[in-house]
Design a protein around this motif. Structure first.
Motif, PDB file in Angstrom:
ATOM      1  N   SER A  48       0.828  -1.202   0.000  1.00  0.00           N
ATOM      2  CA  SER A  48       0.000   0.000   0.000  1.00  0.00           C
ATOM      3  C   SER A  48       0.863   1.253   0.000  1.00  0.00           C
ATOM      4  CB  SER A  48      -0.917   0.005   1.228  1.00  0.00           C
ATOM      5  OG  SER A  48      -1.605   1.237   1.339  1.00  0.00           O
ATOM      6  N   LEU A  49       1.886   1.250   0.828  1.00  0.00           N
ATOM      7  CA  LEU A  49       2.759   2.417   0.931  1.00  0.00           C
ATOM      8  C   LEU A  49       3.534   2.656  -0.362  1.00  0.00           C
ATOM      9  CD1 LEU A  49       3.757   4.628   2.880  1.00  0.00           C
ATOM     10  CD2 LEU A  49       5.644   3.107   3.469  1.00  0.00           C
ATOM     11  N   LEU A  50       4.029   1.594  -0.970  1.00  0.00           N
ATOM     12  CA  LEU A  50       4.778   1.726  -2.223  1.00  0.00           C
ATOM     13  C   LEU A  50       3.890   2.269  -3.340  1.00  0.00           C
ATOM     14  CD1 LEU A  50       6.851  -1.600  -2.125  1.00  0.00           C
ATOM     15  CD2 LEU A  50       7.710   0.729  -1.748  1.00  0.00           C
ATOM     16  N   LEU A  51       2.669   1.767  -3.413  1.00  0.00           N
ATOM     17  CA  LEU A  51       1.729   2.260  -4.429  1.00  0.00           C
ATOM     18  C   LEU A  51       1.349   3.712  -4.160  1.00  0.00           C
ATOM     19  CD1 LEU A  51      -0.568  -0.884  -4.764  1.00  0.00           C
ATOM     20  CD2 LEU A  51       0.849   0.097  -6.585  1.00  0.00           C
ATOM     21  N   GLU A  52       1.191   4.049  -2.888  1.00  0.00           N
ATOM     22  CA  GLU A  52       0.868   5.432  -2.534  1.00  0.00           C
ATOM     23  C   GLU A  52       1.998   6.366  -2.947  1.00  0.00           C
ATOM     24  OE1 GLU A  52      -1.261   7.174   1.230  1.00  0.00           O
ATOM     25  OE2 GLU A  52       0.883   7.003   1.690  1.00  0.00           O
ATOM     26  N   LEU A  53       3.223   5.965  -2.671  1.00  0.00           N
ATOM     27  CA  LEU A  53       4.385   6.763  -3.070  1.00  0.00           C
ATOM     28  C   LEU A  53       4.415   6.968  -4.579  1.00  0.00           C
ATOM     29  CD1 LEU A  53       7.503   5.672  -0.958  1.00  0.00           C
ATOM     30  CD2 LEU A  53       6.817   8.011  -1.511  1.00  0.00           C
ATOM     31  N   ASP A 105       6.286   9.719   3.718  1.00  0.00           N
ATOM     32  CA  ASP A 105       6.109   8.325   3.298  1.00  0.00           C
ATOM     33  C   ASP A 105       7.440   7.578   3.278  1.00  0.00           C
ATOM     34  OD1 ASP A 105       3.434   7.903   3.116  1.00  0.00           O
ATOM     35  OD2 ASP A 105       3.310   7.921   0.929  1.00  0.00           O
ATOM     36  N   VAL A 106       8.490   8.275   2.893  1.00  0.00           N
ATOM     37  CA  VAL A 106       9.820   7.655   2.882  1.00  0.00           C
ATOM     38  C   VAL A 106      10.222   7.253   4.305  1.00  0.00           C
ATOM     39  CG1 VAL A 106      12.287   8.096   2.528  1.00  0.00           C
ATOM     40  CG2 VAL A 106      10.632   8.767   0.772  1.00  0.00           C
ATOM     41  N   ILE A 107       9.916   8.112   5.270  1.00  0.00           N
ATOM     42  CA  ILE A 107      10.224   7.788   6.671  1.00  0.00           C
ATOM     43  C   ILE A 107       9.432   6.561   7.119  1.00  0.00           C
ATOM     44  CG2 ILE A 107      10.049   8.596   9.063  1.00  0.00           C
ATOM     45  CD1 ILE A 107      10.503  11.446   7.977  1.00  0.00           C
ATOM     46  N   VAL A 108       8.139   6.537   6.783  1.00  0.00           N
ATOM     47  CA  VAL A 108       7.306   5.377   7.135  1.00  0.00           C
ATOM     48  C   VAL A 108       7.842   4.119   6.466  1.00  0.00           C
ATOM     49  CG1 VAL A 108       5.002   4.359   6.998  1.00  0.00           C
ATOM     50  CG2 VAL A 108       5.245   6.791   7.503  1.00  0.00           C
ATOM     51  N   THR A 160      -5.125   7.281 -10.720  1.00  0.00           N
ATOM     52  CA  THR A 160      -6.250   6.947  -9.846  1.00  0.00           C
ATOM     53  C   THR A 160      -6.266   5.455  -9.538  1.00  0.00           C
ATOM     54  OG1 THR A 160      -7.575   8.781 -10.707  1.00  0.00           O
ATOM     55  CG2 THR A 160      -8.761   7.010  -9.594  1.00  0.00           C
ATOM     56  N   LEU A 161      -5.972   4.649 -10.554  1.00  0.00           N
ATOM     57  CA  LEU A 161      -5.910   3.199 -10.358  1.00  0.00           C
ATOM     58  C   LEU A 161      -4.783   2.832  -9.390  1.00  0.00           C
ATOM     59  CD1 LEU A 161      -6.818   0.336 -11.127  1.00  0.00           C
ATOM     60  CD2 LEU A 161      -5.220   0.441 -13.057  1.00  0.00           C
ATOM     61  N   ILE A 162      -3.634   3.481  -9.556  1.00  0.00           N
ATOM     62  CA  ILE A 162      -2.485   3.209  -8.684  1.00  0.00           C
ATOM     63  C   ILE A 162      -2.803   3.591  -7.240  1.00  0.00           C
ATOM     64  CG2 ILE A 162      -0.100   3.866  -8.160  1.00  0.00           C
ATOM     65  CD1 ILE A 162       0.252   4.327 -11.218  1.00  0.00           C
ATOM     66  N   SER A 163      -3.298   4.821  -7.072  1.00  0.00           N
ATOM     67  CA  SER A 163      -3.596   5.305  -5.721  1.00  0.00           C
ATOM     68  C   SER A 163      -4.741   4.517  -5.090  1.00  0.00           C
ATOM     69  CB  SER A 163      -3.943   6.796  -5.766  1.00  0.00           C
ATOM     70  OG  SER A 163      -2.844   7.553  -6.222  1.00  0.00           O
ATOM     71  N   GLY A 164      -5.737   4.180  -5.912  1.00  0.00           N
ATOM     72  CA  GLY A 164      -6.842   3.373  -5.407  1.00  0.00           C
ATOM     73  C   GLY A 164      -6.374   1.996  -4.974  1.00  0.00           C
ATOM     74  N   SER A 165      -5.460   1.434  -5.744  1.00  0.00           N
ATOM     75  CA  SER A 165      -4.916   0.117  -5.406  1.00  0.00           C
ATOM     76  C   SER A 165      -4.162   0.154  -4.086  1.00  0.00           C
ATOM     77  CB  SER A 165      -3.985  -0.367  -6.522  1.00  0.00           C
ATOM     78  OG  SER A 165      -4.696  -0.553  -7.727  1.00  0.00           O
ATOM     79  N   SER A 166      -3.535   1.293  -3.793  1.00  0.00           N
ATOM     80  CA  SER A 166      -2.801   1.408  -2.526  1.00  0.00           C
ATOM     81  C   SER A 166      -3.760   1.320  -1.338  1.00  0.00           C
ATOM     82  CB  SER A 166      -2.009   2.720  -2.477  1.00  0.00           C
ATOM     83  OG  SER A 166      -2.839   3.831  -2.203  1.00  0.00           O
ATOM     84  N   LYS A 167      -4.928   1.933  -1.478  1.00  0.00           N
ATOM     85  CA  LYS A 167      -5.919   1.869  -0.393  1.00  0.00           C
ATOM     86  C   LYS A 167      -6.490   0.457  -0.268  1.00  0.00           C
ATOM     87  CE  LYS A 167      -5.292   6.281  -0.752  1.00  0.00           C
ATOM     88  NZ  LYS A 167      -4.206   6.928   0.001  1.00  0.00           N
ATOM     89  N   LEU A 168      -6.740  -0.171  -1.411  1.00  0.00           N
ATOM     90  CA  LEU A 168      -7.277  -1.529  -1.389  1.00  0.00           C
ATOM     91  C   LEU A 168      -6.267  -2.515  -0.808  1.00  0.00           C
ATOM     92  CD1 LEU A 168      -9.095  -1.588  -4.854  1.00  0.00           C
ATOM     93  CD2 LEU A 168     -10.142  -1.415  -2.589  1.00  0.00           C
ATOM     94  N   ALA A 169      -4.984  -2.261  -1.058  1.00  0.00           N
ATOM     95  CA  ALA A 169      -3.942  -3.120  -0.484  1.00  0.00           C
ATOM     96  C   ALA A 169      -3.933  -3.008   1.037  1.00  0.00           C
ATOM     97  CB  ALA A 169      -2.577  -2.739  -1.051  1.00  0.00           C
ATOM     98  N   GLN A 170      -4.134  -1.783   1.539  1.00  0.00           N
ATOM     99  CA  GLN A 170      -4.194  -1.600   2.996  1.00  0.00           C
ATOM    100  C   GLN A 170      -5.443  -2.265   3.574  1.00  0.00           C
ATOM    101  OE1 GLN A 170      -1.907  -0.114   5.360  1.00  0.00           O
ATOM    102  NE2 GLN A 170      -3.347  -1.388   6.487  1.00  0.00           N
ATOM    103  N   LEU A 171      -6.548  -2.139   2.868  1.00  0.00           N
ATOM    104  CA  LEU A 171      -7.779  -2.794   3.313  1.00  0.00           C
ATOM    105  C   LEU A 171      -7.605  -4.312   3.354  1.00  0.00           C
ATOM    106  CD1 LEU A 171     -10.449  -0.681   1.387  1.00  0.00           C
ATOM    107  CD2 LEU A 171     -10.316  -0.942   3.873  1.00  0.00           C
ATOM    108  N   GLN A 172      -6.994  -4.849   2.319  1.00  0.00           N
ATOM    109  CA  GLN A 172      -6.768  -6.294   2.261  1.00  0.00           C
ATOM    110  C   GLN A 172      -5.891  -6.752   3.421  1.00  0.00           C
ATOM    111  OE1 GLN A 172      -4.362  -7.834  -1.035  1.00  0.00           O
ATOM    112  NE2 GLN A 172      -5.807  -9.520  -1.272  1.00  0.00           N
TER     113      GLN A 172
END
Length: 203
Positions: A42-47, A77-80, A123-135
């Motif tokens: 999720s973090l990598l996709l968000e970045l 995000d890099v720190i996280v 949008t697909l990339i950022s959306g996937s980051s949220k879905l990865a966190q949800l998963q």
């Protein structure tokens, strides 16, 4: 006049919130000395989404106040990311990620069609980051190391950016992105709260 005031309030409140947006998550990780429940994917996709979005805004010379928070978010995000890698004993992978992100960042603005294509996928990339966190949360059923405050603040910033985008650029791609991100951020926030251990109800 009122419209300009509202725009300034939205811009500067977003910038202020983003200056501290990831701090709750950073503090939770430092306190727990563990990264359980926090999705690396999720973090990598968000970045990646942040980098694409900021590059797009800069390429088309949009008003700096509409994207000024992104360098701050990327730094946080890099720190996280470093904390997650450290607690997962994978810190050596940080150099690989750094090379990939820096190289990709440079490639984005080589050609106009490249940045346009990247933005169409943003949008697909950022959306996937949220879905990865949800998963990740659904799988672990534990959000002990995930900060609900960080996700709530992210929801606010996206809502504010819906307003500023409508007022300033009216860019449909950008607007759709923020609407989708608002919905998904709210979903993650609710899920984090739902799975928060009863004994730890605050970040």
């Amino acid at each position: 006049m009122d419209g300009n005031l509202s725009l300034h309030v939205a811009n500067f409140s977003t910038l202020f919130v983003c200056m501290v947006l990831k701090f709750p998550q950073i503090f939770v990780l430092l306190r727990a000395r563990a990264a359980a429940g926090v999705s690396l994917n999720s973090l990598l996709l968000e970045l990646l989404g942040f980098i694409v979005f900021m590059s797009y805004q800069m390429y088309y010379e949009y008003p700096p106040l509409t994207y000024l928070e992104y360098p701050i978010l990327i730094a946080q995000d890099v720190i996280v990311l470093l904390l997650i890698l450290h607690y997962n004993r994978n810190l050596k992978h940080s150099l690989i990620y750094a090379a990939l992100f820096v190289g990709g960042w440079q490639l984005l603005t080589v050609k106009k069609w490249v940045i346009d294509l990247a933005m169409s996928l943003c949008t697909l990339i950022s959306g996937s980051s949220k879905l990865a966190q949800l998963q990740c949360l659904w799988r672990s059923k534990d959000s002990g190391q995930v900060s609900s405050l960080t996700w709530a603040l992210a929801t606010y910033t996206c809502m504010a950016r819906i307003f500023t985008t409508i007022i300033t650029t009216g860019d449909t791609q950008v607007l759709v992105r923020f609407i989708v991100m608002t919905i998904l951020n709210m979903w993650v926030t609710a899920t984090v709260i739902y799975y928060k251990p009863q004994a730890v109800k605050q970040d």
